[in-house]
Design a protein around this motif. Structure first.
Motif, PDB file in Angstrom:
ATOM      1  N   VAL A 140       0.863  -1.185   0.000  1.00  0.00           N
ATOM      2  CA  VAL A 140       0.000   0.000   0.000  1.00  0.00           C
ATOM      3  C   VAL A 140       0.896   1.229   0.000  1.00  0.00           C
ATOM      4  O   VAL A 140       1.788   1.354   0.836  1.00  0.00           O
ATOM      5  N   ILE A 141       0.651   2.123  -0.938  1.00  0.00           N
ATOM      6  CA  ILE A 141       1.412   3.370  -1.016  1.00  0.00           C
ATOM      7  C   ILE A 141       0.661   4.450  -0.249  1.00  0.00           C
ATOM      8  O   ILE A 141      -0.541   4.635  -0.446  1.00  0.00           O
ATOM      9  N   VAL A 142       1.379   5.128   0.636  1.00  0.00           N
ATOM     10  CA  VAL A 142       0.809   6.226   1.419  1.00  0.00           C
ATOM     11  C   VAL A 142       1.709   7.445   1.267  1.00  0.00           C
ATOM     12  O   VAL A 142       2.802   7.361   0.710  1.00  0.00           O
ATOM     13  N   GLN A 143       1.242   8.556   1.794  1.00  0.00           N
ATOM     14  CA  GLN A 143       2.033   9.788   1.693  1.00  0.00           C
ATOM     15  C   GLN A 143       3.185   9.752   2.695  1.00  0.00           C
ATOM     16  O   GLN A 143       3.010   9.403   3.863  1.00  0.00           O
ATOM     17  N   ARG A 144       4.321  10.131   2.236  1.00  0.00           N
ATOM     18  CA  ARG A 144       5.557  10.124   3.020  1.00  0.00           C
ATOM     19  C   ARG A 144       5.492  11.130   4.174  1.00  0.00           C
ATOM     20  O   ARG A 144       4.963  12.214   4.030  1.00  0.00           O
ATOM     21  N   GLY A 145       6.056  10.731   5.328  1.00  0.00           N
ATOM     22  CA  GLY A 145       6.236  11.654   6.443  1.00  0.00           C
ATOM     23  C   GLY A 145       5.002  11.913   7.290  1.00  0.00           C
ATOM     24  O   GLY A 145       5.057  12.735   8.191  1.00  0.00           O
ATOM     25  N   LEU A 146       3.911  11.216   7.042  1.00  0.00           N
ATOM     26  CA  LEU A 146       2.710  11.383   7.851  1.00  0.00           C
ATOM     27  C   LEU A 146       2.570  10.202   8.799  1.00  0.00           C
ATOM     28  O   LEU A 146       3.136   9.138   8.572  1.00  0.00           O
ATOM     29  N   THR A 147       1.796  10.394   9.853  1.00  0.00           N
ATOM     30  CA  THR A 147       1.502   9.309  10.773  1.00  0.00           C
ATOM     31  C   THR A 147       0.155   8.716  10.405  1.00  0.00           C
ATOM     32  O   THR A 147      -0.792   9.442  10.118  1.00  0.00           O
ATOM     33  N   TYR A 148       0.098   7.380  10.425  1.00  0.00           N
ATOM     34  CA  TYR A 148      -1.125   6.661  10.086  1.00  0.00           C
ATOM     35  C   TYR A 148      -1.535   5.759  11.231  1.00  0.00           C
ATOM     36  O   TYR A 148      -0.685   5.170  11.897  1.00  0.00           O
ATOM     37  N   GLU A 149      -2.837   5.684  11.443  1.00  0.00           N
ATOM     38  CA  GLU A 149      -3.421   4.762  12.407  1.00  0.00           C
ATOM     39  C   GLU A 149      -3.887   3.531  11.636  1.00  0.00           C
ATOM     40  O   GLU A 149      -4.592   3.663  10.641  1.00  0.00           O
ATOM     41  N   ILE A 150      -3.486   2.355  12.096  1.00  0.00           N
ATOM     42  CA  ILE A 150      -3.877   1.106  11.450  1.00  0.00           C
ATOM     43  C   ILE A 150      -4.654   0.278  12.465  1.00  0.00           C
ATOM     44  O   ILE A 150      -4.192   0.077  13.594  1.00  0.00           O
ATOM     45  N   VAL A 151      -5.837  -0.191  12.047  1.00  0.00           N
ATOM     46  CA  VAL A 151      -6.682  -0.997  12.928  1.00  0.00           C
ATOM     47  C   VAL A 151      -7.136  -2.237  12.175  1.00  0.00           C
ATOM     48  O   VAL A 151      -7.615  -2.146  11.039  1.00  0.00           O
ATOM     49  N   LEU A 152      -6.975  -3.388  12.792  1.00  0.00           N
ATOM     50  CA  LEU A 152      -7.484  -4.646  12.255  1.00  0.00           C
ATOM     51  C   LEU A 152      -8.972  -4.708  12.595  1.00  0.00           C
ATOM     52  O   LEU A 152      -9.345  -4.862  13.755  1.00  0.00           O
ATOM     53  N   THR A 153      -9.833  -4.530  11.582  1.00  0.00           N
ATOM     54  CA  THR A 153     -11.268  -4.402  11.834  1.00  0.00           C
ATOM     55  C   THR A 153     -12.035  -5.698  11.666  1.00  0.00           C
ATOM     56  O   THR A 153     -13.016  -5.926  12.360  1.00  0.00           O
ATOM     57  N   GLU A 154     -11.629  -6.538  10.734  1.00  0.00           N
ATOM     58  CA  GLU A 154     -12.287  -7.825  10.506  1.00  0.00           C
ATOM     59  C   GLU A 154     -11.203  -8.871  10.286  1.00  0.00           C
ATOM     60  O   GLU A 154     -10.226  -8.611   9.604  1.00  0.00           O
ATOM     61  N   ASN A 155     -11.434 -10.056  10.852  1.00  0.00           N
ATOM     62  CA  ASN A 155     -10.418 -11.091  10.708  1.00  0.00           C
ATOM     63  C   ASN A 155     -11.075 -12.470  10.713  1.00  0.00           C
ATOM     64  O   ASN A 155     -11.599 -12.906  11.733  1.00  0.00           O
ATOM     65  N   ASP A 156     -11.054 -13.123   9.567  1.00  0.00           N
ATOM     66  CA  ASP A 156     -11.499 -14.516   9.510  1.00  0.00           C
ATOM     67  C   ASP A 156     -10.379 -15.397   8.943  1.00  0.00           C
ATOM     68  O   ASP A 156     -10.628 -16.435   8.348  1.00  0.00           O
ATOM     69  N   ALA A 157      -9.134 -14.965   9.168  1.00  0.00           N
ATOM     70  CA  ALA A 157      -7.971 -15.697   8.670  1.00  0.00           C
ATOM     71  C   ALA A 157      -7.771 -16.986   9.472  1.00  0.00           C
ATOM     72  O   ALA A 157      -7.746 -16.977  10.699  1.00  0.00           O
ATOM     73  N   ILE A 158      -7.637 -18.095   8.739  1.00  0.00           N
ATOM     74  CA  ILE A 158      -7.445 -19.426   9.328  1.00  0.00           C
ATOM     75  C   ILE A 158      -6.099 -19.973   8.849  1.00  0.00           C
ATOM     76  O   ILE A 158      -5.788 -19.898   7.670  1.00  0.00           O
ATOM     77  N   PHE A 159      -5.295 -20.547   9.777  1.00  0.00           N
ATOM     78  CA  PHE A 159      -4.030 -21.146   9.341  1.00  0.00           C
ATOM     79  C   PHE A 159      -4.100 -22.662   9.246  1.00  0.00           C
ATOM     80  O   PHE A 159      -3.181 -23.293   8.751  1.00  0.00           O
TER      81      PHE A 159
END
Length: 125
Positions: free
Chosen positions: A41-60
């Motif tokens: 994912v490309i984002v703007q350089r030099g900014l702070t980003y908040e990342i939240v895992l909102t949905e997860n149905d990942a199975i291993f």
């Protein structure tokens, strides 16, 4: 007039990431013995980003529905420090990057299914 409007729309789409949701696949975005690639994912350089895992149905392991409870994000933190953080369900993670985020699971992916959605939101300018 059309040219100015189109330029404004293109710049908004490529220059300003205010918020977006992305999906990380538990099969194709798992790094391990059976290859796989990260989700870039490309984002703007030099900014702070908040990342939240909102949905997860990942199975291993599809045989017993064993869940993946987090995923990783790799990025270059200014000034030029390669960093990996864990993104966990329900917890906010903050990153400042030089412009790229790379999301991934770690597993061999042979028995994986599902995936996870993360929200990425710009928190300062």
């Amino acid at each position: 007039m059309k040219l100015i409007l189109m330029s404004t729309i293109l710049c908004f789409a490529s220059c300003n990431l205010l918020a977006q949701s992305i999906y990380i696949d538990a099969v194709s975005n798992s790094l391990g013995n059976n290859s796989g690639t990260y989700k870039h994912v490309i984002v703007q350089r030099g900014l702070t980003y908040e990342i939240v895992l909102t949905e997860n149905d990942a199975i291993f392991n599809t045989h017993d529905n064993a869940k993946m409870v987090n995923l990783g994000v790799m990025y270059v933190q200014p000034p030029r420090k390669m960093t990996i953080k864990t993104i966990e369900q329900g917890k906010k993670t903050y990153v400042e990057t030089e412009g790229n985020l790379y999301f991934f699971f770690v597993d061999d992916a042979r028995l994986n299914s599902g995936g996870a959605t993360v929200d990425i939101k710009e928190v300062n300018q």
